[in-house]
Motif scaffolding. Structure first.
Motif, PDB file in Angstrom:
ATOM      1  N   GLU A  37      42.063  -6.932   2.678  1.00  0.00           N
ATOM      2  CA  GLU A  37      41.395  -7.606   1.924  1.00  0.00           C
ATOM      3  C   GLU A  37      40.071  -7.152   1.661  1.00  0.00           C
ATOM      4  OE1 GLU A  37      41.620 -11.406   3.209  1.00  0.00           O
ATOM      5  OE2 GLU A  37      43.614 -11.912   2.868  1.00  0.00           O
ATOM      6  N   GLY A  38      39.688  -7.358   0.077  1.00  0.00           N
ATOM      7  CA  GLY A  38      38.215  -6.771  -0.214  1.00  0.00           C
ATOM      8  C   GLY A  38      38.098  -5.761  -0.725  1.00  0.00           C
ATOM      9  N   GLU A  39      37.108  -4.956  -1.198  1.00  0.00           N
ATOM     10  CA  GLU A  39      36.794  -3.779  -1.055  1.00  0.00           C
ATOM     11  C   GLU A  39      37.465  -2.971  -0.162  1.00  0.00           C
ATOM     12  OE1 GLU A  39      35.918  -3.461  -4.126  1.00  0.00           O
ATOM     13  OE2 GLU A  39      35.615  -5.349  -4.863  1.00  0.00           O
ATOM     14  N   VAL A  40      37.518  -1.439  -0.818  1.00  0.00           N
ATOM     15  CA  VAL A  40      37.801   0.019   0.004  1.00  0.00           C
ATOM     16  C   VAL A  40      36.984   0.806   0.535  1.00  0.00           C
ATOM     17  CG1 VAL A  40      39.116   2.001   0.282  1.00  0.00           C
ATOM     18  CG2 VAL A  40      40.578  -0.073  -0.624  1.00  0.00           C
ATOM     19  N   SER A  41      36.821   0.651   1.848  1.00  0.00           N
ATOM     20  CA  SER A  41      35.668   1.526   1.663  1.00  0.00           C
ATOM     21  C   SER A  41      35.130   3.030   1.078  1.00  0.00           C
ATOM     22  CB  SER A  41      35.433   2.015   3.925  1.00  0.00           C
ATOM     23  OG  SER A  41      34.341   2.381   4.034  1.00  0.00           O
ATOM     24  N   PHE A  42      33.839   3.278   1.426  1.00  0.00           N
ATOM     25  CA  PHE A  42      33.853   4.604   0.534  1.00  0.00           C
ATOM     26  C   PHE A  42      34.322   5.865   1.734  1.00  0.00           C
ATOM     27  CE2 PHE A  42      31.379   8.818   0.499  1.00  0.00           C
ATOM     28  CZ  PHE A  42      31.442   8.929  -0.875  1.00  0.00           C
ATOM     29  N   PHE A  43      34.708   4.968   2.893  1.00  0.00           N
ATOM     30  CA  PHE A  43      34.786   6.488   3.886  1.00  0.00           C
ATOM     31  C   PHE A  43      36.684   6.586   3.657  1.00  0.00           C
ATOM     32  CE2 PHE A  43      30.800   4.695   5.056  1.00  0.00           C
ATOM     33  CZ  PHE A  43      30.357   7.017   5.661  1.00  0.00           C
ATOM     34  N   ALA A  44      37.218   5.480   3.119  1.00  0.00           N
ATOM     35  CA  ALA A  44      38.729   5.996   2.857  1.00  0.00           C
ATOM     36  C   ALA A  44      39.014   7.030   2.336  1.00  0.00           C
ATOM     37  CB  ALA A  44      39.209   4.997   2.034  1.00  0.00           C
ATOM     38  N   TRP A  45      37.869   7.492   1.231  1.00  0.00           N
ATOM     39  CA  TRP A  45      38.287   8.640   0.152  1.00  0.00           C
ATOM     40  C   TRP A  45      38.474   9.778   1.032  1.00  0.00           C
ATOM     41  CZ3 TRP A  45      34.810  13.257   0.178  1.00  0.00           C
ATOM     42  CH2 TRP A  45      35.221  14.001  -0.293  1.00  0.00           C
ATOM     43  N   PHE A  46      37.753  10.000   2.486  1.00  0.00           N
ATOM     44  CA  PHE A  46      38.832  10.634   3.285  1.00  0.00           C
ATOM     45  C   PHE A  46      39.561  11.316   3.489  1.00  0.00           C
ATOM     46  CE2 PHE A  46      34.121  10.791   3.999  1.00  0.00           C
ATOM     47  CZ  PHE A  46      33.603  12.075   4.791  1.00  0.00           C
ATOM     48  N   GLY A  47      40.633  10.059   2.975  1.00  0.00           N
ATOM     49  CA  GLY A  47      42.068   9.710   2.581  1.00  0.00           C
ATOM     50  C   GLY A  47      43.193  10.431   1.573  1.00  0.00           C
ATOM     51  N   PHE A  48      42.362  10.588   0.685  1.00  0.00           N
ATOM     52  CA  PHE A  48      42.857  10.779  -0.365  1.00  0.00           C
ATOM     53  C   PHE A  48      44.417  11.874  -0.795  1.00  0.00           C
ATOM     54  CE2 PHE A  48      43.077  13.293  -4.467  1.00  0.00           C
ATOM     55  CZ  PHE A  48      43.876  12.359  -5.579  1.00  0.00           C
ATOM     56  N   VAL A  49      45.244  11.851  -1.066  1.00  0.00           N
ATOM     57  CA  VAL A  49      45.749  12.839  -1.074  1.00  0.00           C
ATOM     58  C   VAL A  49      46.134  13.591  -2.674  1.00  0.00           C
ATOM     59  CG1 VAL A  49      48.359  13.603  -0.370  1.00  0.00           C
ATOM     60  CG2 VAL A  49      46.844  12.164   0.871  1.00  0.00           C
ATOM     61  N   GLY A  50      46.727  12.663  -3.548  1.00  0.00           N
ATOM     62  CA  GLY A  50      46.563  12.748  -5.001  1.00  0.00           C
ATOM     63  C   GLY A  50      48.210  13.887  -4.890  1.00  0.00           C
ATOM     64  N   ASP A  51      48.785  14.542  -5.852  1.00  0.00           N
ATOM     65  CA  ASP A  51      49.778  14.785  -6.470  1.00  0.00           C
ATOM     66  C   ASP A  51      50.081  16.073  -5.200  1.00  0.00           C
ATOM     67  OD1 ASP A  51      52.480  15.185  -6.798  1.00  0.00           O
ATOM     68  OD2 ASP A  51      52.267  15.637  -8.788  1.00  0.00           O
ATOM     69  N   TYR A  52      50.313  16.165  -3.981  1.00  0.00           N
ATOM     70  CA  TYR A  52      50.330  17.461  -2.859  1.00  0.00           C
ATOM     71  C   TYR A  52      51.954  17.884  -3.339  1.00  0.00           C
ATOM     72  CZ  TYR A  52      49.246  19.824   1.136  1.00  0.00           C
ATOM     73  OH  TYR A  52      49.054  20.246   1.830  1.00  0.00           O
ATOM     74  N   VAL A  53      50.753  19.669  -3.591  1.00  0.00           N
ATOM     75  CA  VAL A  53      51.748  20.555  -4.039  1.00  0.00           C
ATOM     76  C   VAL A  53      50.963  22.210  -2.641  1.00  0.00           C
ATOM     77  CG1 VAL A  53      51.823  22.530  -5.272  1.00  0.00           C
ATOM     78  CG2 VAL A  53      51.474  20.390  -5.954  1.00  0.00           C
ATOM     79  N   THR A  54      51.656  22.270  -2.112  1.00  0.00           N
ATOM     80  CA  THR A  54      51.888  23.609  -1.387  1.00  0.00           C
ATOM     81  C   THR A  54      51.259  24.492  -1.660  1.00  0.00           C
ATOM     82  OG1 THR A  54      53.697  24.412  -0.652  1.00  0.00           O
ATOM     83  CG2 THR A  54      53.338  22.303   0.821  1.00  0.00           C
ATOM     84  N   ALA A  55      50.612  25.290  -1.017  1.00  0.00           N
ATOM     85  CA  ALA A  55      50.069  26.584  -1.622  1.00  0.00           C
ATOM     86  C   ALA A  55      51.019  27.655  -1.765  1.00  0.00           C
ATOM     87  CB  ALA A  55      49.008  27.212  -0.576  1.00  0.00           C
ATOM     88  N   GLU A  56      52.203  27.705  -0.820  1.00  0.00           N
ATOM     89  CA  GLU A  56      52.815  28.445  -1.334  1.00  0.00           C
ATOM     90  C   GLU A  56      53.507  28.016  -2.669  1.00  0.00           C
ATOM     91  OE1 GLU A  56      52.656  28.677   2.856  1.00  0.00           O
ATOM     92  OE2 GLU A  56      52.879  26.949   1.245  1.00  0.00           O
ATOM     93  N   GLU A  57      54.166  27.433  -3.192  1.00  0.00           N
ATOM     94  CA  GLU A  57      54.408  26.699  -4.437  1.00  0.00           C
ATOM     95  C   GLU A  57      52.999  27.229  -5.197  1.00  0.00           C
ATOM     96  OE1 GLU A  57      55.631  22.430  -6.328  1.00  0.00           O
ATOM     97  OE2 GLU A  57      55.792  22.200  -4.602  1.00  0.00           O
TER      98      GLU A  57
END
Length: 327
Positions: free
Chosen positions: A196-216
């Motif tokens: 509940e409530g707003e998400v902390s700025f420090f949750a930004w350190f958990g961002f992944v996105g559309d993960y692509v490996t270096a090999e791919e």
């Protein structure tokens, strides 16, 4: 006049090639700008190292794309303990196969504080190309060593890191094969639903996105350089995909604890970092104006003979300042 399917595909290929040319221009522009300005950033670092609270004041003036994600509790730590901040395009000087100058790293250096033990937090964003046709930033969660009862993310960051490691270690599943959530991912999903409530700025350190490996990424970049495109089915451009498979991907997307992490990264790299001197100057000007208003208010009250307490100085943001107070 009707147009054949072959003609349409040929036009799409021309557009794709043109888009690639624009992308190359953007890449070289970033590379050139970095080259001619990096010595200035070294000089800037030497100068601002002599200024107390330089980076706290800069972050206090952060643009809205960043500021709107800094909660009051975050501000007390971010502005009260940040010692240094640095942005680097780490794949320019040390390029890897398929590396891109848009890849960027963020290094936050902190003084001792009440919330976590880390003195340095560093997060990397890779600019990568996926076989599905995706292009953009991806990252890996960075764990923070929170002190007992001081986790500003309420456990989200730790679970995001555990879920990412769990997924990375699991056997890779292709196509429409069922993608079931692991134990850590399931716990993260429930935690997000209960949060509940707003998400902390420090949750930004958990961002992944559309993960692509270096090999791919290297494979895709190499094929693009030779003019070879991935098959249509690999690029997932065809309609009529399996609904159940789409739901599985939606489950994975729902596990992003800071969905706009790449936007914040771009704001940090393209705005706050290069314009730090401007934001620092604005902070100084606001401080000066507030002092004048404060003194003027005192004089008026003395003339009126009311003797009432002076009003507090008004700042740009309603959040904790570098010294722990709120304004």
């Amino acid at each position: 006049m009707s147009v054949t399917a072959e003609e349409i595909m040929a036009t799409y290929e021309d557009l794709a090639k043109l888009e690639a040319e624009f992308d190359n221009v953007e890449t070289e522009t970033i590379r050139y700008q970095y080259k001619i300005s990096k010595d200035l950033y070294v000089k800037r670092a030497e100068v601002i190292a002599k200024i107390n609270d330089f980076w706290p004041l800069v972050f206090e003036q952060a643009p809205m794309d960043i500021d709107e994600h800094i909660q009051p509790a975050d501000s007390a730590v971010l502005l009260g303990a940040i010692k240094d901040f640095k942005v680097e395009r780490f794949e320019i000087d040390n390029p890897v196969e398929g590396g891109d100058p848009r890849s960027v790293s963020f290094r936050f250096e902190f003084n001792e504080n009440d919330h976590f033990e880390d003195k340095v937090l560093e997060k990397k964003f890779w600019w990568r190309h996926g076989k599905d046709g995706s292009i953009g930033y991806c990252s890996e969660p960075v764990e923070i060593k929170w002190k007992e009862g001081k986790d500003l993310t309420n456990g989200l960051l730790s679970l995001a890191k555990a879920a990412f490691d769990e997924q990375k270690a699991a056997p890779k599943k292709e196509g429409k094969e069922k993608k079931e959530l692991g134990k850590a991912a399931a716990a993260l999903k429930k935690k997000m639903e209960d949060h509940e409530g707003e998400v902390s700025f420090f949750a930004w350190f958990g961002f992944v996105g559309d993960y692509v490996t270096a090999e791919e990424n290297a494979e895709v970049v190499a094929k693009k350089k030779t003019g070879v495109e991935f098959p249509l089915e690999d690029a997932e451009m065809a309609d009529g995909g399996d609904d159940e498979d789409d739901e599985d991907w939606e489950d994975e997307e729902d596990l992003e604890i800071f969905p706009v992490g790449d936007d914040v990264a771009m704001a940090l790299a393209d705005d706050l970092w290069p314009n730090a001197l401007k934001y620092f100057t604005h902070a100084q000007e606001e401080e000066g104006l507030s002092d004048v208003e404060y003194e003027s208010g005192d004089e008026e009250e003395e003339e009126d003979g009311e003797g009432a307490a002076a009003k507090p100085k008004q700042k740009k943001h309603k959040k904790a300042c570098a010294h722990g107070c709120e304004h």
